[in-house]
Design a protein around this motif. Structure first.
Motif, PDB file in Angstrom:
ATOM      1  N   UNK A   3       8.039  16.348  23.780  1.00 25.33           N
ATOM      2  CA  UNK A   3       8.465  17.416  24.690  1.00 25.33           C
ATOM      3  C   UNK A   3       9.859  17.934  24.382  1.00 25.33           C
ATOM      4  N   UNK A   4      10.740  17.060  23.861  1.00 31.36           N
ATOM      5  CA  UNK A   4      12.096  17.483  23.510  1.00 31.36           C
ATOM      6  C   UNK A   4      12.058  18.493  22.370  1.00 31.36           C
ATOM      7  N   UNK A   5      11.200  18.242  21.371  1.00 26.53           N
ATOM      8  CA  UNK A   5      11.070  19.187  20.257  1.00 26.53           C
ATOM      9  C   UNK A   5      10.482  20.502  20.740  1.00 26.53           C
ATOM     10  N   UNK A   6       9.451  20.434  21.577  1.00 27.12           N
ATOM     11  CA  UNK A   6       8.849  21.659  22.117  1.00 27.12           C
ATOM     12  C   UNK A   6       9.908  22.502  22.824  1.00 27.12           C
ATOM     13  N   UNK A   7      10.745  21.859  23.616  1.00 26.79           N
ATOM     14  CA  UNK A   7      11.789  22.561  24.359  1.00 26.79           C
ATOM     15  C   UNK A   7      12.794  23.208  23.408  1.00 26.79           C
ATOM     16  N   UNK A   8      13.112  22.516  22.315  1.00 26.11           N
ATOM     17  CA  UNK A   8      14.129  23.010  21.382  1.00 26.11           C
ATOM     18  C   UNK A   8      13.647  24.133  20.470  1.00 26.11           C
ATOM     19  N   UNK A   9      12.350  24.214  20.220  1.00 29.05           N
ATOM     20  CA  UNK A   9      11.878  25.219  19.254  1.00 29.05           C
ATOM     21  C   UNK A   9      11.087  26.349  19.892  1.00 29.05           C
ATOM     22  N   UNK A  10      10.629  26.181  21.111  1.00 28.45           N
ATOM     23  CA  UNK A  10       9.804  27.216  21.749  1.00 28.45           C
ATOM     24  C   UNK A  10      10.565  28.538  21.833  1.00 28.45           C
ATOM     25  N   UNK A  11       9.930  29.600  21.350  1.00 26.06           N
ATOM     26  CA  UNK A  11      10.515  30.935  21.430  1.00 26.06           C
ATOM     27  C   UNK A  11      11.449  31.282  20.284  1.00 26.06           C
ATOM     28  N   UNK A  12      11.734  30.338  19.394  1.00 24.10           N
ATOM     29  CA  UNK A  12      12.620  30.618  18.261  1.00 24.10           C
ATOM     30  C   UNK A  12      11.828  31.140  17.062  1.00 24.10           C
ATOM     31  N   UNK A  13      12.534  31.763  16.149  1.00 25.52           N
ATOM     32  CA  UNK A  13      11.902  32.325  14.965  1.00 25.52           C
ATOM     33  C   UNK A  13      11.977  31.329  13.810  1.00 25.52           C
ATOM     34  N   UNK A  14      10.949  31.354  12.958  1.00 27.29           N
ATOM     35  CA  UNK A  14      10.862  30.428  11.827  1.00 27.29           C
ATOM     36  C   UNK A  14      11.193  31.169  10.543  1.00 27.29           C
ATOM     37  N   UNK A  15      12.216  30.677   9.825  1.00 32.72           N
ATOM     38  CA  UNK A  15      12.574  31.220   8.513  1.00 32.72           C
ATOM     39  C   UNK A  15      11.545  30.698   7.514  1.00 32.72           C
TER      40      UNK A  15
END
Length: 332
Positions: free
Chosen positions: A310-322
């Motif tokens: 869940x911590x990873x989901x919170x940190x990456x949700x909505x961000x863009x992937x290079x």
């Protein structure tokens, strides 16, 4: 009863028969030496990154996960893996085989990523708990005018051999002397190409990753080369394969340097049967220098992921992937 096993010498022949049935005689789908290399294993040893579904001694499905590292933040790099090559025998579809393969593979690393899955694979993966991320836009430069028409299903023979006239504006006789090839292992890849720009997620490129993705492998894969514009801090990496030159990463000091990079690629591959230049746009800098010759693919890159953290989901949700052509198993 369906059982999930890791690929190993004990299953090479059974998998070869399965791959031949599902993919024909495509050697990259069935040859053991390539499979061990692609999934970053050691030939002759058990390969945890390539899962097989079996009933008795018969392979009925496969799913691969290529090990990598995901950079979430400068001080937060987690073990990850790229999902690929999902296939289930037609006679066993709808029986939960894919779900069993997913479950076994997802235990190997904390997060599983997927790049541009087929519509069927994406449907299956989203159904099994994967989520989507925004990513880069893909472009191509056709060397011949007939190529864009072919992509749309039209075979206009007159245009097939007609070179793109706008490329003349990008030709430069002395351009080969303007760039120098550089040692890929001396590059601090993540900083040099600004892969974390604008808080983007990215694959962490370390020397172990370079040994796999940047080195050539037999006659299957040519490897990635790196180049620098001599008088400026402009860099790009790429390789030629199958009539296409893939620009795998790029960062320019001046916007006009995009034009110089294309001129260099055209000159460097003059004797090759070059038909297409492909690249991703992850940058914010204006792309006007290539507007005259480049065409954007209608569908943007799709990155999907699965994690129970869940911590990873919170940190990456909505961000863009290079994302670039060297980050996953794209085109290998």
């Amino acid at each position: 009863m369906i059982e999930i096993h890791n690929y190993s010498p004990a299953f090479e022949q059974a998998h070869y028969l399965f791959a031949t049935k599902m993919f024909g005689e495509r050697r990259k789908r069935r040859n053991p030496d390539y499979i061990y290399w692609k999934f970053r294993g050691v030939q002759g040893e058990e390969l945890k990154s390539f899962k097989l579904a079996l009933i008795g001694n018969k392979v009925i499905g496969q799913f691969g996960v290529i090990p990598c590292d995901l950079r979430i933040d400068d001080d937060d790099i987690v073990n990850a893996q790229w999902a690929c090559d999902l296939m289930v025998d037609e006679d066993y579809r709808g029986k939960g085989v894919a779900a069993l393969l997913y479950e076994a593979a997802q235990k190997e690393r904390i997060i599983t990523l997927g790049s541009n899955p087929s519509p069927a694979a994406e449907f299956s993966m989203l159904k099994n708990g994967y989520r989507k991320l925004k990513s880069s836009e893909a472009y191509f430069i056709p060397i011949y005018l007939g190529l864009p028409l072919k992509m749309k299903g039209y075979n206009a023979k007159f245009f097939n051999g007609l070179k793109n006239p706008f490329l003349k504006f990008y030709e430069k006789a002395s351009i080969l002397n303007s760039f120098e090839e550089i040692d890929i292992y001396k590059l601090h890849h993540n900083k040099l190409f600004k892969r974390s720009l604008n808080d983007m997620l990215s694959i962490h490129i370390d020397n172990e990753f370079k040994k796999w993705r940047f080195n050539s492998f037999k006659d299957y894969y040519p490897g990635v080369s790196a180049y620098k514009l001599k008088d400026r801090e402009t860099y790009f990496t790429g390789y030629f394969n199958g009539k296409t030159y893939f620009i795998t990463d790029c960062d320019v000091q001046e916007v006009i340097d995009y034009k110089l990079i294309i001129a260099f690629i055209l000159k460097m591959n003059k004797k090759n049967d070059l038909e297409l230049i492909r690249f991703m746009n992850n940058k914010i800098k204006p792309f006007n220098e290539l507007k005259l010759i480049s065409i954007k693919y209608s569908t943007p890159n799709s990155i999907i992921y699965f994690t129970r953290n869940n911590s990873i989901i919170k940190n990456i949700e909505g961000r863009k992937f290079y994302y670039t052509y060297q980050d996953s198993d794209e085109n290998i």
